[in-house]
Every structure is written in structure tokens, then in C-alpha cells.
Design a protein around this motif. Structure first.
Motif, PDB file in Angstrom:
ATOM      1  N   GLY A 352       0.834  -1.198   0.000  1.00 13.63           N
ATOM      2  CA  GLY A 352       0.000   0.000   0.000  1.00 13.63           C
ATOM      3  C   GLY A 352       0.866   1.244   0.000  1.00 13.63           C
ATOM      4  N   GLU A 353       0.244   2.416  -0.133  1.00  9.31           N
ATOM      5  CA  GLU A 353       0.980   3.694  -0.168  1.00  9.31           C
ATOM      6  C   GLU A 353       0.714   4.460   1.120  1.00  9.31           C
ATOM      7  OE1 GLU A 353       2.605   6.530  -0.358  1.00  9.31           O
ATOM      8  OE2 GLU A 353       1.820   7.606  -2.089  1.00  9.31           O
ATOM      9  N   ILE A 354       1.786   4.663   1.927  1.00  3.66           N
ATOM     10  CA  ILE A 354       1.629   5.364   3.205  1.00  3.66           C
ATOM     11  C   ILE A 354       2.553   6.583   3.268  1.00  3.66           C
ATOM     12  CG2 ILE A 354       0.666   3.527   4.627  1.00  3.66           C
ATOM     13  CD1 ILE A 354       4.399   4.206   4.589  1.00  3.66           C
ATOM     14  N   PRO A 365       4.340   1.735  -4.426  1.00  2.00           N
ATOM     15  CA  PRO A 365       3.962   0.814  -3.355  1.00  2.00           C
ATOM     16  C   PRO A 365       4.979   0.793  -2.219  1.00  2.00           C
ATOM     17  CG  PRO A 365       3.889  -0.260  -5.522  1.00  2.00           C
ATOM     18  CD  PRO A 365       4.598   1.040  -5.695  1.00  2.00           C
ATOM     19  N   ASP A 366       4.475   0.782  -0.992  1.00  3.33           N
ATOM     20  CA  ASP A 366       5.267   0.551   0.204  1.00  3.33           C
ATOM     21  C   ASP A 366       4.959  -0.858   0.713  1.00  3.33           C
ATOM     22  OD1 ASP A 366       6.201   3.279   0.149  1.00  3.33           O
ATOM     23  OD2 ASP A 366       4.233   3.841   0.913  1.00  3.33           O
ATOM     24  N   LEU A 367       5.862  -1.422   1.525  1.00  4.54           N
ATOM     25  CA  LEU A 367       5.774  -2.832   1.892  1.00  4.54           C
ATOM     26  C   LEU A 367       5.723  -3.006   3.404  1.00  4.54           C
ATOM     27  CD1 LEU A 367       8.607  -4.110  -0.502  1.00  4.54           C
ATOM     28  CD2 LEU A 367       6.148  -4.046  -0.985  1.00  4.54           C
ATOM     29  N   GLY A 527      -2.473  -6.154 -10.644  1.00  7.73           N
ATOM     30  CA  GLY A 527      -1.408  -5.157 -10.565  1.00  7.73           C
ATOM     31  C   GLY A 527      -1.825  -3.775 -11.018  1.00  7.73           C
ATOM     32  N   ALA A 528      -3.047  -3.616 -11.518  1.00  2.00           N
ATOM     33  CA  ALA A 528      -3.503  -2.297 -11.976  1.00  2.00           C
ATOM     34  C   ALA A 528      -3.446  -1.289 -10.836  1.00  2.00           C
ATOM     35  CB  ALA A 528      -4.927  -2.400 -12.524  1.00  2.00           C
ATOM     36  N   VAL A 537      -6.605  14.994  -2.180  1.00  2.84           N
ATOM     37  CA  VAL A 537      -5.646  14.105  -1.513  1.00  2.84           C
ATOM     38  C   VAL A 537      -5.755  12.723  -2.155  1.00  2.84           C
ATOM     39  CG1 VAL A 537      -4.965  13.009   0.651  1.00  2.84           C
ATOM     40  CG2 VAL A 537      -5.789  15.390   0.639  1.00  2.84           C
ATOM     41  N   PRO A 538      -4.654  12.178  -2.702  1.00  3.31           N
ATOM     42  CA  PRO A 538      -4.730  10.893  -3.387  1.00  3.31           C
ATOM     43  C   PRO A 538      -4.630   9.706  -2.427  1.00  3.31           C
ATOM     44  CG  PRO A 538      -2.526  11.789  -3.601  1.00  3.31           C
ATOM     45  CD  PRO A 538      -3.333  12.815  -2.847  1.00  3.31           C
ATOM     46  N   GLN A 539      -5.357   8.647  -2.746  1.00  9.51           N
ATOM     47  CA  GLN A 539      -5.200   7.339  -2.113  1.00  9.51           C
ATOM     48  C   GLN A 539      -4.914   6.343  -3.233  1.00  9.51           C
ATOM     49  OE1 GLN A 539      -8.395   6.207   0.637  1.00  9.51           O
ATOM     50  NE2 GLN A 539      -9.138   8.323   0.573  1.00  9.51           N
ATOM     51  N   THR A 540      -3.877   5.530  -3.062  1.00 14.44           N
ATOM     52  CA  THR A 540      -3.440   4.659  -4.145  1.00 14.44           C
ATOM     53  C   THR A 540      -3.382   3.207  -3.684  1.00 14.44           C
ATOM     54  OG1 THR A 540      -2.045   6.482  -4.932  1.00 14.44           O
ATOM     55  CG2 THR A 540      -1.697   4.332  -5.934  1.00 14.44           C
ATOM     56  N   ARG A 541      -3.929   2.313  -4.501  1.00 14.25           N
ATOM     57  CA  ARG A 541      -3.875   0.861  -4.247  1.00 14.25           C
ATOM     58  C   ARG A 541      -3.482   0.149  -5.548  1.00 14.25           C
ATOM     59  NH1 ARG A 541      -7.976   0.711  -0.139  1.00 14.25           N
ATOM     60  NH2 ARG A 541      -7.664   2.645   1.023  1.00 14.25           N
ATOM     61  N   TRP A 542      -3.096  -1.106  -5.404  1.00 15.59           N
ATOM     62  CA  TRP A 542      -2.729  -1.933  -6.557  1.00 15.59           C
ATOM     63  C   TRP A 542      -3.571  -3.198  -6.504  1.00 15.59           C
ATOM     64  CZ3 TRP A 542       0.208   1.434  -4.024  1.00 15.59           C
ATOM     65  CH2 TRP A 542       0.947   2.349  -4.778  1.00 15.59           C
ATOM     66  N   TRP A 543      -4.405  -3.362  -7.508  1.00 15.40           N
ATOM     67  CA  TRP A 543      -5.407  -4.429  -7.513  1.00 15.40           C
ATOM     68  C   TRP A 543      -4.716  -5.802  -7.528  1.00 15.40           C
ATOM     69  CZ3 TRP A 543      -7.528  -8.635  -9.911  1.00 15.40           C
ATOM     70  CH2 TRP A 543      -8.871  -8.917  -9.635  1.00 15.40           C
TER      71      TRP A 543
END
Length: 603
Positions: A352-354, A365-367, A527-528, A537-543
């Protein structure tokens, strides 16, 4: 006649150039580390300096009333993991996973619980085997026998749903200590095991898997983690002999050699070819438990991160952007250069992105990684250097995630917004692999973590979030889904030698949510990158990239909108390079179509 010079191919020149830059970068980092070491005496550094003061500073933050209720039994989920008493072997203690997927295509999330029906040398338990529960409006019906996914001959480890043959329904891949299963969905509510015919029935001890189109040919590929070459010969009896307490060698993964992993390339005809060694990602020295295929550097190609137990983790960068159109696709091992060559015992993995917590959003992406006792969990924040190189910084203690995990053994995890305030929280399934010395047939139970994000640090609110979360468990797999379709995130937890928990989210905040599903080719979806903007304010995820331990979260991304009733913008960058943008998306559910021609929303 003089010899003609050998002309180097374009691919070879690129490979040598890439290798040269890697060597140069390694040398530079090594030199810097030596210089830094001479500038300070790291042995004298106090790792606890300032921790107490910092915790006092954040201890007075007002926490939301997050609440969960275990409804597993009343919802119809009653399977017990493992037959009889514990047998003191590594596979049993490693446990099994749990996975969400919509196998019948009715729009709600069904649950697959992994199990095993017999211990080593033991008599099979007729009540054993895996279970598939069909979700009927929040109640679950055991449909295992009618669907053909019980796998009574398997020693179950993990499971994932994926439409590998792109026929429109969810197939099921199950990993075992022994031959794995690929249950192809017939589309009529039943499955057939095609693992042998498809070429993915690996007979070793397999663990986690990752799906994604690593070579961008339009077909969904499979990365398989193999753990160790396990041999239970000489294992102690179930009842320990008289005498002083001893830990059997069968509980130590260091007692066994690692097994190489597999990268199964989907040929598009229902079969796969194994290409891990050719692509440079077999990871033969790693005792692998989990992995993610995710575009870590934002170049549009799926990279690979692998969690290894008591062996160094690996980050492999996909070189497809440099070698586009050439085969095979090669990966470069950037573990040491990126700072992710972690030698601890790694189990759970979440993506996820933090960056917003430290004011450094980069959209990458953060881990988050769970570890064994005394090793702390890890949260690696991605950083792009001025030269465009990818690095990771361990922010575990900065986010207050280290000290509380020192005494725990972490397994499944999830990055999810449990109170829908727009910030990612964390759930962790903890359960020790240490025995009670006065009763070696029992492991030590541990509390589950529910870590609320206040925008700066995390706070464990599990002790006040409900009776089930306040108790100690032998938890292993953990997967999240909005199973009851009320707009928030619920949690399913697999309990080793126990019954699963189904934690229904009963938090009342007045916040709204946007739940995003993707429709289109599976290779374009996995991976999208999905970004939702709320008040700029953006929130980002990777499917499909937030993989958890031996399982799978639901394929629906839940974005908290806080008090807003709509997202300003929803943007999807598919893995085939195409993009879809929707503006002013109201709270509720939205399905984004790959064609870009339509989307549907529902409150």
C-alpha cells in the motif's frame, strides 16, 4: 586475413549496460557505507533513545471507537483446522490460509478455508479437508462437496482465486505440502482439478503465490513460492517422552534445505511453462512463504518481491521496459541496492501507499512485512532518489510499529481503512510457534493487532475493539472483504488448530466509502494501479497485489472518503498500459470497465 570482430547483439549490449550500472551503483553504496561507518561508532548507538518520550507524546491522541464482532458460527462457518491434537511438526505449526473470491459471479464474496485432513502417519479425518462457503446475503453455506474443491488428499497451505483462462469466472489455485491443485471453474458451480494437465502441480512444499502478467503478453502468469525440502523422518511422537524439555528439530526451518520457486508463464492455451531460472527469479537459497507481483518502480512492468523465512528477502526488478519485445523477460536482483535484503523470518506481506504519513507521497507501493518473535515487523517506505533509483527506508519505529511486535510472531496482514477516514490501518494475525514448556503439545496464543492510523503513527486498538479481538489466538491466515455489503471492511482470520473468526465491522463513524471493482481481462487487472482523489488528496492501491499470508483479500478496493460524499476523481492505470478516468464519483460501489465505455455505481 584478419579475424572479423564479433558484433554484439542489441539485447547483449543492453544486458551488459544494465549490469554495469548495477555494479557501479553497488560500489558507490558500499563506499558510502564504509565512509559512514568510519564517521560514527554504530555499536554505541542506543536504539531506544527517545522512544519513551515519543510514546508519551502520542499516547493522548483520541482514538475512534472501532468495533468488530465475531459472527463466524451464526453466519455458518464452523470448520476446525487440523484433526486431533498437535503433532509437533513444522507444517502443522505453519498453519493454513484463507481466501475471498466470487466463484459464482453473483457479486458477493465467497470464502475458501484451507485445511488438512490427516497428520503425518495419522488416520484421515472424514471431517477434514478444505471448505468452500457460498455467501448468500451475509450467510454462508458449505458447498464444498458439491463443487469438488475439498482436496481430501492434500495437506493444505494456501489458496487464491484468479481467472487464469480468461473465461469470465474465478478459478482456484491451492498450494499443499505435496501436489498443488488448480481447480478450473466450469461455470456451473463446480470445479475440476487440471493442475497436472496445466503443468502447475508442483509436488514440493508450496506456500504463497502471486498472479500477474509479467511479460505483458495478455495472459495471466503465476509465481509460486516453495518453502523447504521437508522430511519428517525422526519426528518426535505426539506425546513427548519423559525427561527434560527439548524443542524438536522438526520445528526449525533451518533444519531443512530451501527449495527453488517457480514462475509459470501462461501460454494462453490452458497450460503453463516454468521459466523461473530463465528469467532469473528461481530464488534457490530462499525459504519462500509469500510474494507479490507489483509495479514497484512505476515503469508499467510487474516487479517481484519475495518474503523468505530465515533467509534473505528478494526484490527482482522486471527489465521488460529495457528489453521490450525480446524474450525471455529478465529480472535484476536489486535486493541489496534497494535496502530490502532483509534476513529475518518473513511471513506476511502487504502492499500500500503510506507516504502521506511522512509528507512524502510518491505514488509507489510501500511494503509491510510481518516477522518472527524478537525481530519486529517492518514497514518499508519507497523512495525515488534524485537519479531515479528506487530505495526503501524502514519506517517501523518511526510509525510506532516495532516495539509492540517484538514479542509476537506475525502472519497474515492487511492494509485497509477500517474506519473509512481515508488513511490505511493495519490488521495482523499473531500466533506464536513457541511451545509451552510444561505442555509441549500446545503453542502459545497471542493477541491480534488492529493498528489504527492517526495520520502520523499507529495505535493498537484491538483490546477495545471487541471480545474476540481482546482474546489471544493461534492466528495464521488473514484476509479482508466487505462480505456483508455494508460499505466497510470485515476480516476473516484462520486459527491454527481452531475455528476461523469472521470479524464483522460494526464501527459507527458517519464516514462514507467508495468500493471499486475492475472488469476486464485478468492480465490487465492484476497489478492495476487505482487512485482515488478526495479533496485533492490521493489514495493509491494496486489491484490484487496486497497478497497477505497464504491467502487472498477480496478483489474489491475499499477507499474511505471520510465525511465527503463523493470522490473528485477515480483513475485506473491498467497493466496493459491503458488508462481510465472517472470524475465526481459518488460514494457507494463502482465497477470500472477496461474498455472505458461504461461504469456502474450503486449506493
Amino acid at each position: 586475413m584478419s579475424a572479423r570482430p564479433v558484433k554484439m547483439s542489441r539485447r547483449a549490449r543492453k544486458a551488459w549496460l544494465a549490469a554495469g550500472w548495477i555494479v557501479l551503483g553497488t560500489a558507490t553504496l558500499t563506499g558510502f557505507a564504509l565512509w559512514l561507518n568510519n564517521r560514527r561508532d554504530t555499536d554505541l548507538t542506543d536504539p531506544t533513545s527517545g522512544i519513551t518520550a515519543d510514546f508519551k507524546e502520542v499516547g493522548s491522541v483520541a482514538k475512534p471507537a472501532i468495533r468488530f464482532l465475531d459472527v463466524a458460527r451464526e453466519a455458518g462457518i464452523s470448520i476446525r483446522h487440523g484433526p486431533g491434537s498437535r503433532g509437533r511438526t513444522l507444517p502443522e505449526d505453519t498453519g493454513s490460509g484463507i481466501a475471498w473470491g466470487d466463484y459464482d459471479g453473483d457479486g458477493d464474496w465467497d470464502l475458501y478455508v484451507v485445511n488438512f485432513h490427516a497428520r503425518f502417519g495419522g488416520t484421515p479425518d472424514p471431517a477434514g479437508g478444505n471448505r468452500l462457503y457460498r455467501n448468500d446475503d451475509g450467510n454462508f453455506v458449505d458447498v464444498t462437496k458439491g463443487t469438488g474443491v475439498e482436496d481430501l488428499e492434500g495437506f493444505g497451505m494456501g489458496a487464491t482465486f484468479a481467472d487464469y483462462d480468461a473465461d469470465g469466472d474465478a478459478d482456484l489455485y491451492v498450494t499443499n505440502l505435496g501436489p498443488n491443485r488448480l481447480f478450473r471453474n466450469r461455470g456451473d458451480g463446480t470445479f475440476e482439478d487440471v493442475a497436472e494437465a496445466a503443468g502447475v502441480a508442483d509436488a514440493r512444499w508450496s506456500a504463497g503465490v502471486a498472479w500477474g502478467d509479467f511479460d505483458r503478453d495478455g495472459h495471466l502468469d503465476l509465481y509460486l513460492c516453495n518453502y523447504v525440502d521437508y522430511d519428517h523422518v525422526g519426528a518426535p511422537p505426539e506425546s513427548p517422552a519423559d525427561g527434560p524439555y527439548e524443542v524438536p528439530f522438526t520445528l526449525n526451518p533451518n533444519s531443512f534445505d530451501p527449495e527453488p520457486n517457480c514462475l509459470f508463464r501462461n501460454r494462453g492455451d490452458g497450460t503453463f511453462e516454468e521459466t523461473a531460472e530463465a528469467c532469473g527469479v528461481s530464488n534457490p537459497d530462499g525459504r519462500s512463504l509469500g510474494a507479490t507481483l507489483c509495479d514497484l518502480d512505476g515503469d508499467g512492468w510487474l516487479d517481484l518481491y519475495i518474503n523468505n523465512d530465515v533467509s534473505t528477502n528478494r526484490l527482482y526488478r522486471n527489465m521488460g521496459a529495457e528489453f521490450e519485445g525480446e524474450s525471455p523477460i529478465l529480472f535484476a536482483d536489486l535486493s541489496a541496492i534497494t535496502g530490502t535484503a532483509d534476513p529475518r523470518g518473513s511471513m506476511g506481506l502487504s502492499v500500500g501507499e503510506i507516504g502521506g504519513m511522512s509528507g512524502k507521497r510518491d505514488g509507489l507501493p510501500d511494503l509491510f512485512i510481518t516477522h518472527w518473535v524478537a525481530q519486529e515487523n517492518a514497514f518499508y517506505q519507497s523512495v525515488l532518489t534524485s537519479g531515479g533509483d528506487l530505495e526503501y527506508r524502514d519506517k517501523t519505529r518511526h510509525f510506532r510499529l516495532g516495539e509492540n511486535s517484538l514479542d509476537m510472531v506475525g502472519w497474515g496482514s492487511a492494509l485497509a481503512d477500517f474506519d473509512l477516514d481515508g488513511r490505511l490501518d493495519i490488521a495482523v494475525a499473531n500466533g506464536s510457534t513457541l511451545e509451552h514448556s510444561n505442555d509441549p503439545l500446545k503453542l502459545k496464543a497471542e493477541p491480534i493487532f488492529l493498528l489504527w492510523n492517526d495520520g502520523r503513527v499507529f495505535h493498537d486498538v484491538a483490546p477495545t475493539a471487541g471480545k474476540a479481538l481482546a482474546r489471544r489466538h493461534w492466528a495464521r491466515g488473514l484476509a479482508v472483504a466487505d462480505y456483508d455489503r455494508d460499505g466497510d471492511v470485515d476480516i476473516a482470520i484462520a486459527i491454527n488448530s481452531g475455528r476461523p473468526l469472521l470479524m464483522r465491522n460494526e464501527t459507527e463513524t458517519g464516514h462514507h466509502s467508495l468500493l471499486v471493482t475492475l472488469a476486464g481481462p485478468p492480465a490487465a487487472r492484476f497489478g492495476a494501479r487505482v487512485e482515488v482523489r478526495v479533496n485533492d488528496v490521493p489514495q493509491t492501491r494496486w489491484w490484487g497485489a496486497d497478497v497477505t499470508f497464504l491467502g487472498m483479500h477480496a478483489g474489491e478496493l475499499v477507499f474511505g472518503l471520510g465525511t465527503s460524499t463523493a470522490a473528485d476523481e477515480l483513475h485506473v492505470r491498467w497493466m496493459d498500459g491503458s488508462e481510465t478516468t472517472l470524475a465526481a464519483v459518488p460514494a457507494g460501489r463502482v465497477q470500472v470497465d477496461h474498455s472505458g465505455m461504461k461504469s456502474t455505481t450503486a449506493q
